[in-house]
Motif scaffolding. Sequence first.
Motif, short mmCIF file in Angstrom:
data_model
loop_
_atom_site.label_atom_id
_atom_site.label_comp_id
_atom_site.label_asym_id
_atom_site.label_seq_id
_atom_site.Cartn_x
_atom_site.Cartn_y
_atom_site.Cartn_z
N VAL A 136 0.87 -1.18 0.00
CA VAL A 136 0.00 0.00 0.00
C VAL A 136 0.90 1.23 0.00
N TYR A 137 0.58 2.19 -0.84
CA TYR A 137 1.38 3.40 -0.98
C TYR A 137 0.64 4.53 -0.27
N TYR A 138 1.23 5.03 0.80
CA TYR A 138 0.58 6.02 1.66
C TYR A 138 1.08 7.43 1.32
N THR A 139 0.14 8.35 1.12
CA THR A 139 0.50 9.75 0.91
C THR A 139 -0.30 10.61 1.90
N PRO A 140 0.33 11.64 2.47
CA PRO A 140 -0.35 12.47 3.47
C PRO A 140 -1.33 13.44 2.81
N ARG A 141 -2.44 13.67 3.48
CA ARG A 141 -3.38 14.68 3.02
C ARG A 141 -2.84 16.09 3.31
N ALA A 142 -2.10 16.22 4.39
CA ALA A 142 -1.57 17.53 4.78
C ALA A 142 -0.53 18.00 3.77
N ILE A 143 -0.53 19.31 3.52
CA ILE A 143 0.43 19.85 2.58
C ILE A 143 1.77 20.16 3.24
N ASN A 144 1.82 20.12 4.56
CA ASN A 144 3.06 20.43 5.27
C ASN A 144 3.53 19.24 6.10
N PHE A 145 3.26 18.02 5.61
CA PHE A 145 3.69 16.82 6.32
C PHE A 145 5.22 16.81 6.38
N PRO A 146 5.81 16.57 7.55
CA PRO A 146 7.25 16.74 7.70
C PRO A 146 8.09 15.64 7.06
N LEU A 147 9.14 16.03 6.40
CA LEU A 147 10.26 15.21 5.90
C LEU A 147 9.95 14.35 4.68
N ILE A 148 8.81 13.67 4.63
CA ILE A 148 8.55 12.75 3.52
C ILE A 148 7.25 13.11 2.82
N ASP A 149 7.18 12.74 1.53
CA ASP A 149 5.99 13.00 0.72
C ASP A 149 5.15 11.75 0.51
N GLY A 150 5.62 10.62 0.99
CA GLY A 150 4.88 9.37 0.88
C GLY A 150 5.74 8.23 1.37
N PHE A 151 5.11 7.08 1.58
CA PHE A 151 5.87 5.89 1.97
C PHE A 151 5.07 4.65 1.62
N THR A 152 5.79 3.54 1.51
CA THR A 152 5.17 2.25 1.26
C THR A 152 5.97 1.19 1.98
N VAL A 153 5.38 0.04 2.21
CA VAL A 153 6.07 -1.03 2.94
C VAL A 153 5.93 -2.34 2.18
N ASP A 154 6.98 -3.13 2.23
CA ASP A 154 6.97 -4.52 1.76
C ASP A 154 7.17 -5.40 2.99
N ILE A 155 6.22 -6.27 3.27
CA ILE A 155 6.24 -7.08 4.49
C ILE A 155 6.35 -8.55 4.14
N ASP A 156 7.29 -9.23 4.76
CA ASP A 156 7.45 -10.68 4.62
C ASP A 156 7.22 -11.30 6.00
N THR A 157 6.03 -11.85 6.20
CA THR A 157 5.70 -12.41 7.52
C THR A 157 6.44 -13.72 7.79
N ASP A 158 6.89 -14.43 6.73
CA ASP A 158 7.65 -15.66 6.94
C ASP A 158 8.98 -15.38 7.61
N SER A 159 9.68 -14.36 7.10
CA SER A 159 10.99 -14.05 7.67
C SER A 159 10.91 -12.96 8.74
N LEU A 160 9.70 -12.51 9.01
CA LEU A 160 9.46 -11.44 10.00
C LEU A 160 10.33 -10.21 9.68
N ALA A 161 10.34 -9.84 8.40
CA ALA A 161 11.12 -8.69 7.96
C ALA A 161 10.23 -7.74 7.15
N ALA A 162 10.50 -6.49 7.27
CA ALA A 162 9.75 -5.48 6.51
C ALA A 162 10.72 -4.43 5.99
N THR A 163 10.37 -3.89 4.84
CA THR A 163 11.14 -2.78 4.26
C THR A 163 10.24 -1.56 4.20
N LEU A 164 10.71 -0.49 4.80
CA LEU A 164 9.99 0.77 4.80
C LEU A 164 10.66 1.70 3.80
N TRP A 165 9.93 2.01 2.71
CA TRP A 165 10.44 2.91 1.67
C TRP A 165 9.88 4.31 1.92
#
Length: 568
Positions: free
Chosen positions: A434-463
């Motif tokens: 899921v690709y998350y984008t903030p509704r706020a126009i002054n959201f700090p530091l980032i303009d969006g983020f997404t995650v890749d989650i692998d529950t088998d290895s209990l690892a996630a990547t936060l982009w």
Amino acid sequence: MDDAGQVLSLSVPGEQQRSLPTRDRSIYVRESYVETCKYIWGAATWGMDGALIRGQPGIGKTVFIWYMLIRLLQQHQMVLLHMPDNCPLLFFGERVYARVLSPPPLEQELRPLPKCVDEKVKIWSLVDVVAQQSPPPLATFETCFIVQAPPPNPEHYQEWLKTRPFTFLGALPLWTRQELWAAYVVPFVSTREQLEASASTDPKWVAKPQLTLLTRHHGLMDALRATYSAECPSSVDSMLDVIMDAAIDSVGLIPRSVYAAMLDFTTVSAERRQALMVTSDELRHMVEVFLDWKHFSDTKSHRIIAINPKSYYVDGTPTWAVAFVSRMVAKLVAERLAREENMKARELFSLFKNNPAAASLAGSLFEPLAHHALVSTEGDTPWSLYHMERTAHDDENQPTFQVNHRTPAALSFPKVQRRQEVFGDLPVSLEHCVYYTPRAINFPLIDGFTVDIDTDSLAATLWLVQMTTADEHSSRGYAIIRKLGSILLTQLRTAGEGPPKKRARRGQGEGADEPEPSVNIHYLLVSPGLEPNTQYTWKMPSGWSETVDRVTHQGDMYLLEVPVDVQR
């Protein structure tokens, strides 16, 4: 005399004071007023025919005319003043003369124009007009040096400009935040009293009934709640700071609009939103008309775009830049065009990107177009990334990263379709792809983020995504990134508590050691293309080296190229 930053009284010699057709008795003097006044004085000295001063509607062009009047009268100049809905006034010596054009107010004393004026003496003619008006013949008489600061519409000045080819063409810039604050005075005592009542020790101040003036204005209340939450504002000025910032985000750096929004945010925002349904073709026409002819194409252009002198030649003549009028307008218009007219929006981006005067518009369009490409493009070949390394001898707590090699990194960003979700408050749980984008126009530091989650290895990547065209962000974003990391770790630990078959590693038995939940953080600086002579750098806000509760916000930095141009 340098009056920049001062508040001047509209006081003039003798009986002239009674004849000023305005209820305003003081003006805030901008630095641009002082500089423009000097250029105009020089133009008159050099024998030019007049001065035309342009700028965004609501920028303070009428106030500049008042400033010119004060300065000229202090220099004992002869001045003809023509203001809307008033008969012309001639300031001559210690007296003021009026010419009857229509029945005047009974209390106004009238005199005939002086008959002793030497025809060879230049008369300063200061002109301000309203819509559908042009200066009267008296104001443009051949002995007059005309100074006009009209709206950007040629109907107001084209006739006299044809006969005066040697006219100084000046400009007034958009205001700065500092100027808006310095010039602002709360116009109603009741407003300050209500704000003072809310700045008490009651942590539930946002729900106080005496805040009736603001409860109708959801944008301002949202800004106050987002800033203070359950805390108490330290002062009325701190609340006014927040309210002014919310108004600027909505309507731009234009005093008439900002001060109106601070008093009636709902009405002003509604009027602004009515103009936001502009099409790609209309936006293109607005920009091209102004850049070609230096005027607006219609009456709603100033609600969409803002004009600002980008630089000045030695004689004070400006070069212009065009941008969206505010951050809110930029976000709403660009997002809608990217969603509803994607191909035309990409064509606009290509057009504006290659015109330095419209570069800001290109940047505003790029962000939603890049978001759209990242969530809708899929294929076997992932997005290439370019590693960004820390520069030598930089500040450890505020480092700078840059691309040193144009060879793709070993890591890549998956090119898969992702569902885009716009959030107000930070999500309490995060979903894979899921690709998350903030509704706020002054959201700090980032303009969006997404995650890749692998529950088998209990690892996630936060982009974490930031656009190269985005505004500078604050260090408050570090706490948000740590919060996202904590959410992911909690989800992974919960997944690790499931049935053994679901948490065993692939190829290993149920007795294998359980992996520790882990979150990898990668920052992506998104660019529309890798220009050969461009040095891509990313300077992080202060606080990079700080870590709280063993959850870090630090991660590897990469440049991601997302071309959205339309090749012709």
